[in-house]
Design a protein around this motif. Structure first.
Motif, PDB file in Angstrom:
ATOM      1  N   ARG A  31      36.627  39.944  36.089  1.00 32.73           N
ATOM      2  CA  ARG A  31      36.411  38.533  36.455  1.00 32.73           C
ATOM      3  C   ARG A  31      35.588  38.413  37.730  1.00 32.73           C
ATOM      4  O   ARG A  31      34.728  37.543  37.831  1.00 32.73           O
ATOM      5  CB  ARG A  31      37.758  37.826  36.627  1.00 32.73           C
ATOM      6  CG  ARG A  31      38.425  37.557  35.290  1.00 32.73           C
ATOM      7  CD  ARG A  31      39.634  36.685  35.403  1.00 32.73           C
ATOM      8  NE  ARG A  31      39.270  35.380  35.945  1.00 32.73           N
ATOM      9  CZ  ARG A  31      40.088  34.618  36.637  1.00 32.73           C
ATOM     10  NH1 ARG A  31      41.314  35.003  36.881  1.00 32.73           N
ATOM     11  NH2 ARG A  31      39.707  33.456  37.090  1.00 32.73           N
ATOM     12  N   ARG A  32      35.866  39.276  38.712  1.00 33.38           N
ATOM     13  CA  ARG A  32      35.079  39.251  39.944  1.00 33.38           C
ATOM     14  C   ARG A  32      33.612  39.517  39.643  1.00 33.38           C
ATOM     15  O   ARG A  32      32.730  38.835  40.156  1.00 33.38           O
ATOM     16  CB  ARG A  32      35.603  40.287  40.944  1.00 33.38           C
ATOM     17  CG  ARG A  32      36.794  39.824  41.747  1.00 33.38           C
ATOM     18  CD  ARG A  32      37.098  40.752  42.911  1.00 33.38           C
ATOM     19  NE  ARG A  32      37.551  42.061  42.509  1.00 33.38           N
ATOM     20  CZ  ARG A  32      38.828  42.384  42.286  1.00 33.38           C
ATOM     21  NH1 ARG A  32      39.765  41.469  42.430  1.00 33.38           N
ATOM     22  NH2 ARG A  32      39.153  43.600  41.931  1.00 33.38           N
ATOM     23  N   LYS A  33      33.348  40.514  38.818  1.00 24.94           N
ATOM     24  CA  LYS A  33      31.959  40.844  38.470  1.00 24.94           C
ATOM     25  C   LYS A  33      31.293  39.702  37.705  1.00 24.94           C
ATOM     26  O   LYS A  33      30.129  39.380  37.946  1.00 24.94           O
ATOM     27  CB  LYS A  33      31.913  42.122  37.619  1.00 24.94           C
ATOM     28  CG  LYS A  33      32.026  43.385  38.423  1.00 24.94           C
ATOM     29  CD  LYS A  33      32.037  44.594  37.525  1.00 24.94           C
ATOM     30  CE  LYS A  33      30.691  45.256  37.521  1.00 24.94           C
ATOM     31  NZ  LYS A  33      30.710  46.536  36.780  1.00 24.94           N
ATOM     32  N   ALA A  34      32.034  39.076  36.791  1.00 32.23           N
ATOM     33  CA  ALA A  34      31.482  37.977  36.008  1.00 32.23           C
ATOM     34  C   ALA A  34      31.130  36.792  36.891  1.00 32.23           C
ATOM     35  O   ALA A  34      30.169  36.070  36.613  1.00 32.23           O
ATOM     36  CB  ALA A  34      32.467  37.549  34.918  1.00 32.23           C
ATOM     37  N   ARG A  35      31.883  36.589  37.944  1.00 34.68           N
ATOM     38  CA  ARG A  35      31.612  35.495  38.885  1.00 34.68           C
ATOM     39  C   ARG A  35      30.538  35.851  39.902  1.00 34.68           C
ATOM     40  O   ARG A  35      30.162  35.016  40.719  1.00 34.68           O
ATOM     41  CB  ARG A  35      32.889  35.107  39.620  1.00 34.68           C
ATOM     42  CG  ARG A  35      33.907  34.444  38.739  1.00 34.68           C
ATOM     43  CD  ARG A  35      35.116  34.082  39.554  1.00 34.68           C
ATOM     44  NE  ARG A  35      36.090  33.395  38.722  1.00 34.68           N
ATOM     45  CZ  ARG A  35      37.316  33.139  39.099  1.00 34.68           C
ATOM     46  NH1 ARG A  35      37.731  33.516  40.305  1.00 34.68           N
ATOM     47  NH2 ARG A  35      38.139  32.523  38.299  1.00 34.68           N
TER      48      ARG A  35
ATOM     49  N   LEU B 285      30.947  38.029  42.306  1.00 41.42           N
ATOM     50  CA  LEU B 285      31.565  38.357  43.584  1.00 41.42           C
ATOM     51  C   LEU B 285      31.513  39.863  43.811  1.00 41.42           C
ATOM     52  O   LEU B 285      31.726  40.649  42.894  1.00 41.42           O
ATOM     53  CB  LEU B 285      33.017  37.881  43.619  1.00 41.42           C
ATOM     54  CG  LEU B 285      33.226  36.379  43.424  1.00 41.42           C
ATOM     55  CD1 LEU B 285      34.705  36.064  43.322  1.00 41.42           C
ATOM     56  CD2 LEU B 285      32.594  35.610  44.563  1.00 41.42           C
TER      57      LEU B 285
END
Length: 157
Positions: A140-144, A146
């Motif tokens: 999720r961090r990578k998708a955002r 971040l």
């Protein structure tokens, strides 16, 4: 059907760990990849060992499994102490329980079957859950978009 699933649940668990390792390889960073490789290597060693030594319900310490769990503990320690993540510490704590449970076989004469099953099996399920949550959060961090450092920075004097 249910009995067949229960008897072969370790193959389902192996498959889930392998799927998580593949997911971690493509969606995670170095800590996720290393943890996935540790799980896959441990599964491979267990499968190879079971080909040569049939599994029995022994009341004694099974040294090969103890050694494997100790090796996993050392490997998880290396990742957990350096990773800039919390979930590897959960995996490490569950591995400590797995290692210590080998010694309860030599110490306790009798233990309730349900308690024994929970203490032997639960750590791997907790590890699977922690690993899945960790890879999911990193994904999720990578998708955002971040950025998070995969490893902790060492303190400088």
């Amino acid at each position: 059907m249910v009995i067949l699933l229960i008897e072969n649940r370790h193959y389902l668990q192996y498959g889930l760990f392998a799927a998580l390792a593949i997911w971690a390889w493509f969606r995670g960073e170095a800590p996720e990849r290393q943890i996935g490789l540790i799980f896959v290597a441990a599964i491979a060693l267990q499968i190879i060992y079971r080909q040569f030594v049939p599994q029995t319900l022994s009341r004694e310490i099974e040294v090969p499994y103890l050694m494997l769990d100790i090796l996993m503990f050392v490997a998880f320690s290396s990742v957990a102490l350096r990773a800039n993540r919390i979930y590897p510490l959960w995996i490490l704590a569950a591995q400590l329980i797995a290692v210590l449970m080998h010694f309860q076989r030599g110490v306790l004469e009798e233990m309730a079957p349900l308690a024994y099953w929970v203490l032997i099996r639960l750590p791997s399920y907790l590890q699977m859950l922690a690993f899945a949550i960790g890879v999911w959060k990193q994904s999720r961090r990578k998708a955002r978009g971040l950025q998070s450092r995969p490893w902790r920075l060492t303190s400088r004097p």
